[in-house]
Scaffold this active site. Structure first.
Site, PDB file in Angstrom:
ATOM      1  CB  THR A 100      -8.907  -2.411  14.605  1.00 44.58           C
ATOM      2  OG1 THR A 100      -9.413  -1.688  13.391  1.00 44.58           O
ATOM      3  CG2 THR A 100      -8.318  -3.582  14.051  1.00 44.58           C
ATOM      4  NE  ARG A 121     -13.025   2.349   5.442  1.00 44.37           N
ATOM      5  CZ  ARG A 121     -12.341   2.087   6.582  1.00 44.37           C
ATOM      6  NH1 ARG A 121     -12.903   1.127   7.366  1.00 44.37           N
ATOM      7  NH2 ARG A 121     -11.208   2.694   6.929  1.00 44.37           N
ATOM      8  CB  VAL A 122     -12.776  -3.137   2.328  1.00 44.61           C
ATOM      9  CG1 VAL A 122     -11.853  -3.973   2.810  1.00 44.61           C
ATOM     10  CG2 VAL A 122     -13.921  -3.974   1.914  1.00 44.61           C
ATOM     11  N   GLY A 123     -11.526  -1.552   5.101  1.00 40.74           N
ATOM     12  CA  GLY A 123     -10.422  -0.945   5.540  1.00 40.74           C
ATOM     13  C   GLY A 123      -9.136  -1.501   5.435  1.00 40.74           C
ATOM     14  CG  ASP A 124      -5.838  -0.897   7.915  1.00 36.60           C
ATOM     15  OD1 ASP A 124      -7.043  -0.322   8.361  1.00 36.60           O
ATOM     16  OD2 ASP A 124      -4.900  -1.013   8.861  1.00 36.60           O
ATOM     17  CB  THR A 133      -5.360  -0.301  15.263  1.00 36.48           C
ATOM     18  OG1 THR A 133      -6.531   0.660  15.442  1.00 36.48           O
ATOM     19  CG2 THR A 133      -4.352   0.024  16.250  1.00 36.48           C
ATOM     20  N   GLY A 134      -5.730   2.051  12.960  1.00 40.03           N
ATOM     21  CA  GLY A 134      -5.868   3.536  12.772  1.00 40.03           C
ATOM     22  C   GLY A 134      -6.710   3.809  11.417  1.00 40.03           C
ATOM     23  N   GLY A 187      -7.609   3.673   7.953  1.00 45.24           N
ATOM     24  CA  GLY A 187      -7.234   2.394   7.232  1.00 45.24           C
ATOM     25  C   GLY A 187      -6.716   2.748   5.806  1.00 45.24           C
TER      26      GLY A 187
HETATM   27  N1  ASP Z   1      -8.137   0.556  10.624  1.00 41.60           N
HETATM   28  C1  ASP Z   1      -9.165   0.216  10.873  1.00 41.60           C
HETATM   29  C2  ASP Z   1     -10.051   0.731   9.483  1.00 41.60           C
HETATM   30  O1  ASP Z   1      -9.796   1.692   8.878  1.00 41.60           O
HETATM   31  C3  ASP Z   1      -9.965   1.273  11.904  1.00 41.60           C
HETATM   32  C4  ASP Z   1      -9.097   1.511  13.110  1.00 41.60           C
HETATM   33  O2  ASP Z   1      -8.031   0.736  13.315  1.00 41.60           O
HETATM   34  O3  ASP Z   1      -9.494   2.286  13.991  1.00 41.60           O
HETATM   35  O4  ASP Z   1     -10.968   0.129   9.275  1.00 41.60           O
END
Ligand code: ASP
Length: 314
Positions: free
Chosen positions: A177, A205-208, A228-229, A231
Site C-alpha cells: 500500500t 474485497r475491500v481492505g482497510d 499498511t498490512g 487489512g
Molecule cells: N492494507 C492493504 C489491504 O489490506 C494491503 C497492504 O497494506 O499491504 O488492502
C-alpha cells in the site's frame, strides 16, 4: 504555533526479504520513496496545505510501478485490478474514499473528489469510476496499470492454491500500500492512502485503506495516520482511530499510542505497520514485521528513507 512542517510516507510493510532484493532494486525503492518525499515537501515548503502535500506524495508512489497502488497494483483472483484509496483532512475531519475502482490513473484524486465535490465519504466500483470520469480525473489504460511481476505473482498464488501448498511468499510480493501523513505550517494535519489490496483477493474485497478510522485517519486534535498490512485486522481493530482515541482519552503520546496499536495487531496475527504524525509534527513509524518501505522529511528538506529494521538513512 510552530512554523514547522513535516511529512512521512510508506510504501507497504511485510516480510521484505533481503535475499529477494539486489542492490539496484533496493536503491530503486529508496529513490521512489525520496521522489515522493520531495513532491510532498515542495508543497509544504511553499506554504501549501497538508492535504495537497499528502496528495502529491501519494501520486508519486501511485505512478511508480514498484509500489502496489495505481500503476503496478496487484491482481484479484479474477485477474482484475481493484483499487482502494482515501484522504482525510484534520481541520474538520473531511474525508473521501473510493473502493474497488479501476480506471483513474491516480485513485487518490478520485478519493479527494469524493471529499470535495460530493456530500458522501465512500464511493465504490462502477459508480465511483463514472463519478471520477464526470469530474475530469485523468484515466489510464489497462496496459498502463499492468506489470508482469504482479501478474506472475497472481499466477504463482493461483498455482499454490490449487496445489494446496503452504504460503511461503514474501509478504511484500502479495500486498502493499502507499500512504502519506503531513503537518503543514498552519498546524493542519492530513492523511492519504492508496492500494491495490492483496494479490489473489476475492473480487469485491475491500481492505482497510479506504475505511476511515481503520487504514486512514486525520484529526488536528490528535494525529494523522496511514496504515499498511493485513487489512482485515486493521478494520476489525479500528487501528488508525484507536491511536487517536488512546491519545485523546489516555493522554498517550503519539509514539506510545501508535506502537501499542501496532504491537497489539502483531500479537493477534495482523502483520503490518503505519505512519503517524501529531499536531507538533512529531512522527512515529512502527511496524510489527520484518520491514516497511518508509521515509520522512522535515523543514530542512533532507529526505530520510528505510526498508528494514535499521535506522533511516539520508
Ligand atoms: N492494507 C492493504 C489491504 O489490506 C494491503 C497492504 O497494506 O499491504 O488492502
Amino acid at each position: 504555533m510552530t512554523q514547522r512542517h513535516a511529512l512521512a510516507i510508506h510504501g507497504g510493510a511485510g516480510t521484505i526479504r533481503r535475499d529477494n532484493m539486489d542492490a539496484a532494486t533496493e536503491e530503486a525503492f529508496h529513490e521512489g520513496l525520496r521522489a515522493s518525499l520531495r513532491a510532498g515537501h515542495a508543497v509544504l515548503e511553499q506554504g501549501g496545505s497538508a492535504l495537497d502535500a499528502v496528495t502529491a506524495a501519494v501520486m508519486a508512489l501511485e505512478d511508480n510501478p514498484l509500489f502496489n497502488a495505481g500503476r503496478g497494483a496487484v491482481f484479484t483472483a479474477g485477474g482484475t485490478q481493484e483499487m482502494d484509496a482515501a484522504v482525510m483532512r484534520g481541520e474538520d475531519r473531511g474525508a473521501g474514499a473510493v473502493a474497488g475502482l479501476f480506471g483513474p490513473r491516480n485513485p487518490v484524486l478520485a478519493a479527494r473528489a469524493v471529499m470535495e465535490r460530493t456530500e458522501h465519504v465512500l464511493l465504490i466500483g462502477e459508480a465511483a469510476r463514472a463519478f471520477a470520469a464526470s469530474q475530469g480525473i485523468p484515466f489510464a489504460s489497462t496496459e498502463y496499470f499492468h506489470t508482469d511481476s504482479r501478474w506472475a505473482a497472481l499466477q504463482a498464488e493461483l498455482a499454490r492454491r490449487s496445489a494446496a501448498a503452504p504460503d511461503m511468499r514474501d509478504d511484500a510480493a502479495k500486498h502493499g500500500t502507499v500512504g502519506a501523513v503531513a503537518r503543514d505550517r498552519h498546524g493542519n494535519l492530513a492523511a492519504a492512502t492508496s492500494t491495490g489490496g492483496m494479490t489473489g483477493k476475492m473480487p469485491g474485497r475491500v481492505g482497510d485503506s479506504p475505511v476511515i478510522g481503520a487504514g486512514t485517519w486525520a484529526d488536528n486534535a490528535t494525529c494523522a495516520v496511514s496504515a499498511t498490512g493485513h487489512g482485515e485486522y486493521f478494520i476489525r481493530w479500528a487501528a488508525a482511530h484507536d491511536i487517536a482515541a488512546r491519545m485523546r482519552y489516555l493522554g498517550e503520546t503519539l509514539d506510545a499510542a501508535a506502537t501499542h496499536v501496532v504491537d497489539e495487531l502483531g500479537k493477534r496475527g495482523g502483520s503490518g505497520g503505519l505512519i503517524a504524525i501529531d499536531r507538533e509534527g512529531r512522527i512515529s513509524l512502527p511496524f510489527n514485521c520484518a520491514g516497511m518501505y518508509r521515509g520522512l522529511i522535515g523543514t530542512d528538506g533532507v529526505p530520510h528513507t528505510g526498508i528494514y529494521r535499521t535506522p533511516l538513512r539520508p
